[in-house]
Design a protein around this motif. Structure first.
Motif, PDB file in Angstrom:
ATOM      1  N   UNK A 182       0.812  -1.224   0.000  1.00  0.00           N
ATOM      2  CA  UNK A 182       0.000   0.000   0.000  1.00  0.00           C
ATOM      3  C   UNK A 182       0.844   1.273   0.000  1.00  0.00           C
ATOM      4  N   UNK A 183       1.955   1.251   0.743  1.00  0.00           N
ATOM      5  CA  UNK A 183       2.815   2.433   0.781  1.00  0.00           C
ATOM      6  C   UNK A 183       3.476   2.672  -0.569  1.00  0.00           C
ATOM      7  N   UNK A 184       3.963   1.583  -1.195  1.00  0.00           N
ATOM      8  CA  UNK A 184       4.589   1.724  -2.505  1.00  0.00           C
ATOM      9  C   UNK A 184       3.575   2.170  -3.557  1.00  0.00           C
ATOM     10  N   UNK A 185       2.370   1.580  -3.503  1.00  0.00           N
ATOM     11  CA  UNK A 185       1.339   1.967  -4.470  1.00  0.00           C
ATOM     12  C   UNK A 185       0.928   3.418  -4.275  1.00  0.00           C
ATOM     13  N   UNK A 186       0.820   3.843  -3.020  1.00  0.00           N
ATOM     14  CA  UNK A 186       0.468   5.233  -2.749  1.00  0.00           C
ATOM     15  C   UNK A 186       1.547   6.180  -3.281  1.00  0.00           C
ATOM     16  N   UNK A 187       2.805   5.806  -3.109  1.00  0.00           N
ATOM     17  CA  UNK A 187       3.898   6.634  -3.618  1.00  0.00           C
ATOM     18  C   UNK A 187       3.865   6.702  -5.144  1.00  0.00           C
ATOM     19  N   UNK A 188       3.588   5.556  -5.787  1.00  0.00           N
ATOM     20  CA  UNK A 188       3.525   5.541  -7.248  1.00  0.00           C
ATOM     21  C   UNK A 188       2.359   6.375  -7.766  1.00  0.00           C
ATOM     22  N   UNK A 189       1.235   6.312  -7.053  1.00  0.00           N
ATOM     23  CA  UNK A 189       0.052   7.054  -7.497  1.00  0.00           C
ATOM     24  C   UNK A 189       0.244   8.556  -7.327  1.00  0.00           C
ATOM     25  N   UNK A 190       0.989   8.966  -6.303  1.00  0.00           N
ATOM     26  CA  UNK A 190       1.140  10.387  -6.032  1.00  0.00           C
ATOM     27  C   UNK A 190       2.382  11.000  -6.656  1.00  0.00           C
ATOM     28  N   UNK A 191       3.267  10.156  -7.206  1.00  0.00           N
ATOM     29  CA  UNK A 191       4.495  10.688  -7.786  1.00  0.00           C
ATOM     30  C   UNK A 191       4.186  11.397  -9.091  1.00  0.00           C
ATOM     31  N   UNK A 327      -0.163   0.990 -16.442  1.00  0.00           N
ATOM     32  CA  UNK A 327       0.360   1.824 -15.352  1.00  0.00           C
ATOM     33  C   UNK A 327       1.251   1.023 -14.423  1.00  0.00           C
ATOM     34  N   UNK A 328       2.329   1.625 -13.983  1.00  0.00           N
ATOM     35  CA  UNK A 328       3.312   0.914 -13.161  1.00  0.00           C
ATOM     36  C   UNK A 328       2.689   0.403 -11.868  1.00  0.00           C
ATOM     37  N   UNK A 329       1.797   1.179 -11.266  1.00  0.00           N
ATOM     38  CA  UNK A 329       1.199   0.751 -10.005  1.00  0.00           C
ATOM     39  C   UNK A 329       0.356  -0.501 -10.200  1.00  0.00           C
ATOM     40  N   UNK A 330      -0.366  -0.592 -11.332  1.00  0.00           N
ATOM     41  CA  UNK A 330      -1.156  -1.790 -11.604  1.00  0.00           C
ATOM     42  C   UNK A 330      -0.248  -2.997 -11.837  1.00  0.00           C
ATOM     43  N   UNK A 331       0.820  -2.792 -12.599  1.00  0.00           N
ATOM     44  CA  UNK A 331       1.755  -3.887 -12.858  1.00  0.00           C
ATOM     45  C   UNK A 331       2.438  -4.337 -11.569  1.00  0.00           C
ATOM     46  N   UNK A 332       2.775  -3.375 -10.706  1.00  0.00           N
ATOM     47  CA  UNK A 332       3.436  -3.719  -9.440  1.00  0.00           C
ATOM     48  C   UNK A 332       2.531  -4.556  -8.550  1.00  0.00           C
ATOM     49  N   UNK A 333       1.280  -4.125  -8.375  1.00  0.00           N
ATOM     50  CA  UNK A 333       0.361  -4.874  -7.518  1.00  0.00           C
ATOM     51  C   UNK A 333      -0.008  -6.223  -8.139  1.00  0.00           C
ATOM     52  N   UNK A 334       0.007  -6.305  -9.459  1.00  0.00           N
ATOM     53  CA  UNK A 334      -0.317  -7.574 -10.106  1.00  0.00           C
ATOM     54  C   UNK A 334       0.789  -8.607  -9.937  1.00  0.00           C
ATOM     55  N   UNK A 335       2.032  -8.159  -9.863  1.00  0.00           N
ATOM     56  CA  UNK A 335       3.156  -9.090  -9.803  1.00  0.00           C
ATOM     57  C   UNK A 335       3.768  -9.232  -8.422  1.00  0.00           C
ATOM     58  N   UNK A 336       3.394  -8.372  -7.464  1.00  0.00           N
ATOM     59  CA  UNK A 336       4.025  -8.444  -6.148  1.00  0.00           C
ATOM     60  C   UNK A 336       3.728  -9.780  -5.478  1.00  0.00           C
ATOM     61  N   UNK A 337       4.728 -10.383  -4.822  1.00  0.00           N
ATOM     62  CA  UNK A 337       4.561 -11.758  -4.320  1.00  0.00           C
ATOM     63  C   UNK A 337       3.887 -11.836  -2.957  1.00  0.00           C
ATOM     64  N   UNK A 338       2.728 -11.261  -2.832  1.00  0.00           N
ATOM     65  CA  UNK A 338       1.998 -11.320  -1.571  1.00  0.00           C
ATOM     66  C   UNK A 338       0.750 -12.158  -1.696  1.00  0.00           C
ATOM     67  N   UNK A 339       0.015 -12.298  -0.602  1.00  0.00           N
ATOM     68  CA  UNK A 339      -1.252 -13.003  -0.642  1.00  0.00           C
ATOM     69  C   UNK A 339      -2.303 -12.210  -1.406  1.00  0.00           C
TER      70      UNK A 339
END
Length: 384
Positions: A182-191, A327-339
């Motif tokens: 969430x922190x990384x996505x928020x940073x990407x969205x606001x950058x 968008x980078x934020x969508x690609x990041x959340x799609x590939x991030x290795x979390x639950x």
């Protein structure tokens, strides 16, 4: 003689009992209800100060604090955990509309390649950890592969792995990703200079204390949601799907959504927030002091391996975004290795492309569950 009888009667006389006044402990169900209410209140406070994915993060921290201090012992009650998974599955399926799937079709090949590369990267890092001799190959692979935490832990014993170590590695990674995504996505969205990803893909937002589902007809929507969750869990068990409480409702919600007959059943408002609170608590309460003591010698190498997987997945997300225009934020959340649960909470809170993220995460979950046993057996054969 009389002295002896007197001493025997004195010895047999029970000692006086001292009754200490104690506050009655609440029943486990009430205790968890109070904890969930506390997590929701913490989420409201975090939301007020602008914390991304507030209900997920605040409840995750609360659960971890309660577990590490010994205030809570054990996991989230089974029915509550399964209910939250089913609601998350229904929410995921509701985002997979026909238009969303058509929009994702042109990038199907890159998505498949990124998914395979993510699994390959995780296996490579696990192999490196096992080579150091501190972790067995089955435990390292099962602990490092992303996406299928509950399904992977359930089959660890069958594949001759250390179940406790696998569970710790899986949920440690989920906790790290749930905290940082969430922190990384928020940073990407606001950058400045970012591209897209700002509009919500889940339909119009609704407010109001009694607004529990996305549609205007609340009663019908709630009935459909309950039916989708209950029937989906039963179907998932009958079909022996991985994590049936999640995948079953997701597939059934997908069918209902594509049919267009019963729209507006996706969890919304306080119900959606409550689901994210349960997801955060379920992750947080797994980090007990006993678990940390058992794996403290392995923790540095495990953290380094997980950091390598996360950085590698971020690199794959960047390549995918540049190659497809996503968008980078969508690609990041799609590939991030979390639950899936934690990533979905971050995606919904950040108004990302939930349909794309759900598709990629679900594809990887199925791939991990199907391929991991084959990888473990292959490693066992090569070792022999």
């Amino acid at each position: 003689m009389s002295t002896t009888r007197t001493s025997l009667r004195t010895a047999q006389k029970p000692a006086p009992q001292v009754h200490e006044f104690r506050f009655p402990r609440p029943a486990p169900a009430w205790r968890w209800a109070l904890i969930a209410v506390g997590g929701y209140a913490a989420g409201l406070g975090a939301s007020a100060v602008g914390v991304p994915a507030p209900f997920l993060l605040s409840s995750l921290v609360l659960g971890a604090v309660l577990a590490l201090t010994g205030r809570v012992r054990g996991r989230l009650p089974g029915p509550l955990n399964r209910s939250s998974q089913a609601l998350v599955g229904a929410l995921m399926g509701s985002y997979l509309t026909a238009s969303a799937l058509v929009a994702a079709a042109p990038v199907a090949l890159p998505l498949t390649a990124v998914t395979a590369a993510t699994v390959a990267l995780s296996v490579a890092v696990a192999w490196f950890l096992a080579r150091r001799g501190s972790i067995s190959k089955p435990s390292a692979v099962l602990g490092m592969v992303p996406g299928g935490s509950a399904a992977i832990v359930s089959c660890a014993d069958e594949l001759k792995a250390d179940v406790r170590l696998v569970a710790f590695m899986q949920y440690l990674r989920v906790g790290l990703v749930a905290t940082t995504a969430p922190l990384a996505a928020h940073w990407m969205m606001s950058s400045p200079g970012r591209s897209g990803g700002q509009a919500s893909h889940g339909g119009p937002a609704h407010s109001g204390f009694l607004h529990l589902v996305a549609g205007s007809d609340q009663l019908t929507g709630l009935l459909v949601l309950v039916g989708v969750c209950a029937a989906g869990v039963l179907a998932g068990r009958r079909l022996r799907l991985p994590t049936p409480a999640l995948i079953g409702p997701m597939l059934l919600a997908l069918v209902v959504t594509l049919s267009g007959v019963l729209p507006g059943f996706a969890p919304a408002g306080i119900l959606q927030n409550a689901v994210f609170v349960l997801v955060g608590l379920d992750v947080g309460v797994r980090f007990t002091r006993d678990t940390l003591v058992r794996v403290r010698q392995l923790l540095p190498s495990i953290l380094v391996g997980m950091a390598a997987v996360c950085v590698g997945c971020a690199g794959l997300a960047w390549i995918f975004a540049k190659a497809t225009g996503t968008p980078v934020v969508d690609a990041y959340l799609a590939t991030t290795p979390g639950g899936i649960n934690a990533v979905l909470a971050a995606a919904v809170s950040g108004h990302a492309d939930v349909a794309l993220i759900s598709t990629v995460q679900s594809l990887r979950l199925l791939l991990v569950v199907l391929v991991t046993p084959l990888i473990i057996r292959r490693l066992a054969v090569s070792r022999a």
